[in-house]
Design a protein around this motif. Structure first.
Motif, PDB file in Angstrom:
ATOM      1  N   ALA B 428      -3.302 -14.996  -7.805  1.00 10.22           N
ATOM      2  CA  ALA B 428      -2.086 -15.047  -6.973  1.00 10.22           C
ATOM      3  C   ALA B 428      -2.327 -14.347  -5.638  1.00 10.22           C
ATOM      4  CB  ALA B 428      -0.915 -14.413  -7.718  1.00 10.22           C
ATOM      5  N   VAL B 429      -2.932 -15.054  -4.715  1.00  5.85           N
ATOM      6  CA  VAL B 429      -3.228 -14.504  -3.391  1.00  5.85           C
ATOM      7  C   VAL B 429      -2.543 -15.355  -2.327  1.00  5.85           C
ATOM      8  CG1 VAL B 429      -5.034 -13.994  -1.696  1.00  5.85           C
ATOM      9  CG2 VAL B 429      -5.448 -13.547  -4.114  1.00  5.85           C
ATOM     10  N   THR B 430      -1.816 -14.695  -1.433  1.00  8.45           N
ATOM     11  CA  THR B 430      -1.155 -15.439  -0.366  1.00  8.45           C
ATOM     12  C   THR B 430      -1.632 -14.937   0.983  1.00  8.45           C
ATOM     13  OG1 THR B 430       0.656 -13.858  -0.495  1.00  8.45           O
ATOM     14  CG2 THR B 430       0.995 -15.972  -1.586  1.00  8.45           C
ATOM     15  N   GLU B 431      -1.458 -15.777   1.988  1.00  5.19           N
ATOM     16  CA  GLU B 431      -1.850 -15.383   3.338  1.00  5.19           C
ATOM     17  C   GLU B 431      -0.575 -15.327   4.176  1.00  5.19           C
ATOM     18  OE1 GLU B 431      -5.531 -17.270   4.720  1.00  5.19           O
ATOM     19  OE2 GLU B 431      -4.610 -17.350   6.710  1.00  5.19           O
ATOM     20  N   VAL B 432      -0.389 -14.211   4.883  1.00  9.69           N
ATOM     21  CA  VAL B 432       0.803 -14.038   5.711  1.00  9.69           C
ATOM     22  C   VAL B 432       0.351 -13.773   7.147  1.00  9.69           C
ATOM     23  CG1 VAL B 432       2.892 -12.666   6.096  1.00  9.69           C
ATOM     24  CG2 VAL B 432       2.081 -13.070   3.762  1.00  9.69           C
ATOM     25  N   GLU B 433       0.960 -14.513   8.072  1.00 11.53           N
ATOM     26  CA  GLU B 433       0.619 -14.351   9.481  1.00 11.53           C
ATOM     27  C   GLU B 433       1.177 -13.029  10.015  1.00 11.53           C
ATOM     28  OE1 GLU B 433       1.776 -17.091  12.873  1.00 11.53           O
ATOM     29  OE2 GLU B 433       1.082 -18.509  11.318  1.00 11.53           O
ATOM     30  N   VAL B 434       0.360 -12.224  10.650  1.00 13.16           N
ATOM     31  CA  VAL B 434       0.821 -10.987  11.301  1.00 13.16           C
ATOM     32  C   VAL B 434       0.006 -10.777  12.574  1.00 13.16           C
ATOM     33  CG1 VAL B 434       1.664  -9.680   9.304  1.00 13.16           C
ATOM     34  CG2 VAL B 434      -0.768  -9.656   9.829  1.00 13.16           C
ATOM     35  N   ASP B 435       0.572 -10.078  13.548  1.00 14.82           N
ATOM     36  CA  ASP B 435      -0.233  -9.754  14.726  1.00 14.82           C
ATOM     37  C   ASP B 435      -0.352  -8.233  14.930  1.00 14.82           C
ATOM     38  OD1 ASP B 435       2.320  -9.253  15.563  1.00 14.82           O
ATOM     39  OD2 ASP B 435       2.315 -10.661  17.234  1.00 14.82           O
ATOM     40  N   GLU B 436       0.121  -7.470  13.948  1.00 12.73           N
ATOM     41  CA  GLU B 436      -0.078  -6.023  13.986  1.00 12.73           C
ATOM     42  C   GLU B 436       0.063  -5.498  12.564  1.00 12.73           C
ATOM     43  OE1 GLU B 436       2.550  -3.885  16.638  1.00 12.73           O
ATOM     44  OE2 GLU B 436       1.292  -2.095  16.579  1.00 12.73           O
ATOM     45  N   VAL B 437      -0.829  -4.566  12.198  1.00 11.67           N
ATOM     46  CA  VAL B 437      -0.785  -3.974  10.861  1.00 11.67           C
ATOM     47  C   VAL B 437      -0.827  -2.459  11.001  1.00 11.67           C
ATOM     48  CG1 VAL B 437      -1.977  -3.714   8.643  1.00 11.67           C
ATOM     49  CG2 VAL B 437      -1.929  -5.955   9.771  1.00 11.67           C
ATOM     50  N   ILE B 438       0.110  -1.791  10.349  1.00 10.46           N
ATOM     51  CA  ILE B 438       0.164  -0.332  10.397  1.00 10.46           C
ATOM     52  C   ILE B 438      -0.084   0.198   8.988  1.00 10.46           C
ATOM     53  CG2 ILE B 438       1.634   1.655  10.919  1.00 10.46           C
ATOM     54  CD1 ILE B 438       3.101  -0.454  12.878  1.00 10.46           C
ATOM     55  N   VAL B 439      -1.191   0.908   8.839  1.00 10.92           N
ATOM     56  CA  VAL B 439      -1.618   1.351   7.518  1.00 10.92           C
ATOM     57  C   VAL B 439      -1.060   2.749   7.263  1.00 10.92           C
ATOM     58  CG1 VAL B 439      -3.594   1.772   6.014  1.00 10.92           C
ATOM     59  CG2 VAL B 439      -3.720  -0.021   7.761  1.00 10.92           C
ATOM     60  N   SER B 440      -0.249   2.845   6.227  1.00 13.87           N
ATOM     61  CA  SER B 440       0.453   4.092   5.947  1.00 13.87           C
ATOM     62  C   SER B 440       0.275   4.447   4.482  1.00 13.87           C
ATOM     63  CB  SER B 440       1.938   3.903   6.296  1.00 13.87           C
ATOM     64  OG  SER B 440       2.627   5.103   6.151  1.00 13.87           O
ATOM     65  N   VAL B 441      -0.983   4.704   4.125  1.00 15.53           N
ATOM     66  CA  VAL B 441      -1.299   4.957   2.717  1.00 15.53           C
ATOM     67  C   VAL B 441      -1.750   6.395   2.500  1.00 15.53           C
ATOM     68  CG1 VAL B 441      -1.803   2.548   2.202  1.00 15.53           C
ATOM     69  CG2 VAL B 441      -3.657   4.030   2.995  1.00 15.53           C
ATOM     70  N   GLY B 442      -1.316   7.292   3.390  1.00 15.06           N
ATOM     71  CA  GLY B 442      -1.596   8.709   3.178  1.00 15.06           C
ATOM     72  C   GLY B 442      -2.643   9.260   4.114  1.00 15.06           C
ATOM     73  N   VAL B 443      -2.842  10.565   4.040  1.00 15.50           N
ATOM     74  CA  VAL B 443      -3.776  11.256   4.925  1.00 15.50           C
ATOM     75  C   VAL B 443      -4.599  12.232   4.102  1.00 15.50           C
ATOM     76  CG1 VAL B 443      -2.406  11.097   7.038  1.00 15.50           C
ATOM     77  CG2 VAL B 443      -1.999  12.971   5.441  1.00 15.50           C
ATOM     78  N   SER B 444      -5.745  12.591   4.676  1.00 13.46           N
ATOM     79  CA  SER B 444      -6.549  13.653   4.085  1.00 13.46           C
ATOM     80  C   SER B 444      -6.322  14.915   4.920  1.00 13.46           C
ATOM     81  CB  SER B 444      -8.033  13.292   4.142  1.00 13.46           C
ATOM     82  OG  SER B 444      -8.238  11.997   3.639  1.00 13.46           O
ATOM     83  N   PRO B 445      -6.560  16.087   4.339  1.00 17.58           N
ATOM     84  CA  PRO B 445      -6.325  17.319   5.105  1.00 17.58           C
ATOM     85  C   PRO B 445      -7.178  17.365   6.365  1.00 17.58           C
ATOM     86  CG  PRO B 445      -6.699  17.789   2.792  1.00 17.58           C
ATOM     87  CD  PRO B 445      -7.016  16.348   2.985  1.00 17.58           C
ATOM     88  N   ASN B 446      -6.660  18.018   7.386  1.00 16.91           N
ATOM     89  CA  ASN B 446      -7.400  18.143   8.646  1.00 16.91           C
ATOM     90  C   ASN B 446      -8.671  18.971   8.435  1.00 16.91           C
ATOM     91  OD1 ASN B 446      -8.256  18.776  11.328  1.00 16.91           O
ATOM     92  ND2 ASN B 446      -6.214  18.188  11.995  1.00 16.91           N
TER      93      ASN B 446
END
Lengths: 259, 513
Positions: B428-446
């Motif tokens: 079940a894989v779909t393709e969605v048109e986008v022209d910008e992606v913002i990845v917000s899956v967390g951060v590692s410590p500085n």
């Protein structure tokens, strides 16, 4: 707010500024960079440090006017201020006695290369410097480079000064002539890519200093990410220097066209 | 609850009287207040704060709902143990200043926490009303009300307005004495304390230490004070003016701030010792954004939420006259389900995106974001693609992202976090048109501080190792808190760390232990 004390035009679009920044002057080492915000509503621009004077509490920046912000910095006069200067950022160059080090600088890349080649010379290396530019007027800091180099080779695209040709032509000659232990290269990404391709062919270790897009410059935003050895690295905290042979220059060149 | 040390104890005569003024039945008959919000169609055109706050009448009525329980469970749901009934009952008796003072006993940043805390998971989840299937007392709204009231009152009392000129002498600022909600300040002891970073952990630490009489100096790497409160949380959720008011209060209390100073780079730890600092609190925050390691993640117009929000919130991208550029996609995907993801998708709408998707691999129930943010995002037209996970980005010939390939997921067995873990639905894989992606899956410590100070132990995740009680690191003079210790948490937890570290450092430096 950091006051500009001196200004010198190297060419129409290339300017040297001496800026008050006592803490940075004291802490900086070859290879470090700073982030500059020209004015209150300005953007954060990474600039490498060309020189510093601990006693006077100043750092020297060499800027080429290529976009609105760098043009604005270049238009500033002595007595005026840069709104913010923060640094030194990044990891310092690994200075050691390697043997023979060839330092290849292109355009304004010669400015950040200067403290590195000085330190390499002081560490006992034989330093061969290759300065490259499109034309004679764009060759900068030649005298200062000569002071700390055993040999200086000038390359211009149009042959108006030194030898006609690219930095890689000069470098290949040196590599064919003698044993080179390390190549350091700073300049436009495309130049560093071809230096890297050349030295990879001859199996000469090469470090490059990358000039990616950055926002904070302190390891927070990830705008500067590059692929090095197949892994994601951040130029601002992991770099700016990397093993050139591991850098995915094509991806970096693509990302430089983001804005 | 033993609240004998609080300024508004439950057994105070006025509170006993207040409890008798209405029966529980009367109180429970009052419906929960509704926050006045800007209309979604209007608010996506601007950065105005969405929640408009409660009126005095609304606040008093909502405070009347609170039963002033003998064993208030809401307090146990608060990570810093605010005396919740104490401040709410002050609102009911219309002593808003005293309500704010009760908050300030425990919380350095009540106006901030009232806006950004996940109350539905904390205090409000423990409210006795839940047991009777009624909506809990709106503790967060009331906290915000009291804190905002005190701030406005202090502003109106001070004349002229506090100066924003960083070069101005401290005497230009409103004196601490003008704010009657602040706990009393001890005499100056001359001991210098350095604080690394200026986010919520640092601000609360600085406030406490200044009140204990220490000479506190905050060093911030960026050019603005406030950390994540400035670069991360958008104006429409937390106006900068709220944060600035807190900072002004700290300045008034004698806290000094230096911006553009990266500890570990501009000044080393040894430099701080040489300058006479006797203690250092490190709250340098979250650092490197995480990416998923999927193909195409380095294409142009794919970026971290940190980059996107920093450009817009801190650097003014998109506002006239500001130089920093930002990519303004028309079809934007935000990857993740936390508050930062909600902030990013709502910002994208305000930056002119026609279609914005939240792509989250679990279901909405598992989303870590505040319920209110999820609701606000939906009201603003954000489409939720839950149980979807990106597996690849596709680009045009110039390397600009043009589409994402999403793997559909379903929920399997609960994982270590207790949440049901998502597993791919085969094929079940779909393709969605986008022209910008913002990845917000967390951060590692500085990594800056751990990399630059020898002897600071870090965990495998890169967070600083601290004593759980005192927050002391493996270097006795250095304490730490917030995301550099927790790896990614909430404002209130960071703030609580600042307070605990301040108490522990004070005990150490005044040789009480």
């Amino acid at each position: 707010m950091n006051r500009i004390l001196e200004k010198e035009h190297f060419s129409e679009k290339v300017v040297k500024l001496v800026v008050e920044a006592p803490m940075i002057a004291r802490a900086r080492k070859p290879g470090h960079f700073v982030i500059v915000i020209p004015n209150e509503k300005g953007e954060r621009i990474p600039l490498t440090i060309a020189d510093a004077d601990i006693n006077k509490g100043t750092i020297t920046l060499v800027i080429q006017a290529i976009g609105p912000s760098t043009t604005e910095i270049c238009a500033k006069q002595p007595g005026e201020y840069l709104h913010d200067v923060v640094g030194p950022l990044g990891r310092a160059t690994d200075i050691r006695n390697y043997g023979t080090v060839v330092c290849c600088g292109g355009g304004v890349g010669v400015a950040p290369l200067l403290p590195i080649l000085r330190a390499m010379k002081a560490a006992g290396n034989k330093v061969i410097s290759i300065l490259a530019a499109r034309t004679k007027d764009l060759i900068i800091l030649e005298e200062q480079v000569r002071e700390s180099s055993d040999e200086v080779i000038i390359m211009t695209d149009d042959g108006s000064y030194g030898n006609k040709g690219l930095v890689t032509n000069g470098l290949e000659e040196v590599i064919n002539r003698e044993k080179v232990d390390l190549v350091c290269t700073i300049g436009p990404a495309i130049m560093m890519k071809f230096v890297s391709l050349l030295t990879a062919r001859y199996d000469v270790p090469t470090i490059c200093s990358l000039n990616t897009i950055m926002v904070d410059g302190t390891g927070m935003c990830g705008a500067c990410r590059v692929t090095v050895g197949g892994k994601m690295r951040f130029v601002c905290v992991d770099g700016p220097e990397f093993d050139a042979h591991q850098v995915d220059f094509d991806e970096m060149l693509m990302r430089l066209r983001s804005y | 609850m033993d609240n004998s040390d609080t300024i508004s104890p439950r057994d105070a005569a006025w509170r006993e009287q207040l409890r008798k003024s209405h029966t529980a039945k009367e109180r429970m008959a009052i419906p929960r207040v509704k926050m006045t919000e800007l209309d979604p169609a209007y608010r996506v055109t601007c950065n105005d704060e969405v929640n408009q706050g409660l009126s005095e009448g609304q606040a008093i009525l909502e405070a009347t709902r609170c039963l002033d329980c003998p064993d208030p469970q809401c307090v146990t749901g608060c990570p810093v143990g605010i005396n919740i009934p104490g401040f709410i009952k002050n609102i009911e008796r219309e002593d808003f200043t005293e309500a704010a003072a009760v908050l300030k006993e425990t919380s350095a940043l009540p106006a901030v926490c009232g806006r950004v805390c996940p109350q539905e998971r904390q205090c409000e989840s423990k409210c006795i009303y839940n047991k009777t299937k009624r909506p809990p007392v709106a503790i967060g709204y009331l906290e915000r009300f009291a804190a905002d009231f005190a701030r406005e009152a202090a502003r109106n009392a001070s004349s002229p307005l506090p100066s924003h000129d960083p070069m101005a002498a401290p005497t230009d600022f409103r004196s601490d004495a003008d704010d009657s909600t602040l706990p009393a300040r001890a005499a100056a002891n001359g001991i210098k304390i350095a604080v690394v970073g200026s986010g919520p952990a640092s601000l609360s630490f600085a406030g406490d230490m200044a009140r204990k009489g220490y000479s506190v100096h905050v060093f911030e790497a960026l050019h603005e004070i406030g950390g994540v409160l400035k670069y991360g949380i958008p104006e429409f959720r937390l106006p900068n003016e709220i944060v600035d008011a807190e900072i002004e209060q700290l300045r008034a209390a004698g806290v000094e701030f230096t911006v553009d100073c990266v500890i570990g780079k501009t000044l080393s730890y040894d430099d701080l010792l040489n300058q006479g600092f006797k203690g250092v609190f490190v709250a340098s925050g979250a650092g490197l954004p995480r990416f998923m390691g999927i193909p195409g993640e380095n294409y142009i117009s794919v970026m971290s939420s940190n980059e996107y929000l920093t450009r817009v919130n801190l650097m003014g991208a998109g506002r006239p006259g500001w130089a920093t550029p930002v990519i303004r996609g028309k079809k934007v995907a935000v990857i993740g389900g936390g508050n930062t993801a909600m902030d990013s998708c709502r910002t994208a709408r305000r930056m002119g995106a026609d279609e914005v998707y939240i792509v989250y691999r679990r279901s909405e129930t598992e989303m870590p974001a505040r319920v209110e943010e999820v609701r606000h995002a939906k009201e603003e037209g954000v489409k939720f693609l839950t149980l979807h996970n990106p597996i690849e980005y596709l680009a045009d010939d110039n390397g600009r992202v043009r589409a994402m390939r999403l793997q559909q997921m379903e929920l399997g067995e609960p994982d270590a976090s207790g949440r049901r873990s998502p597993v791919p639905v085969e094929g079940a894989v779909t393709e969605v048109e986008v022209d910008e992606v913002i990845v917000s899956v967390g951060v590692s410590p500085n990594p800056l501080i751990p990399d630059s100070i020898d002897g600071l132990d870090v965990t495998r995740r890169g967070t600083l190792v601290v004593n759980d009680d005192t927050l002391q690191t493996t270097i006795p003079t250095i304490f730490a808190g917030g995301d550099i210790v927790r790896g990614g948490a909430t404002v209130i937890l960071a703030m609580g760390d600042g307070r605990r570290a301040a108490a522990a450092m004070d005990r150490k430096l005044s040789a009480k232990e």
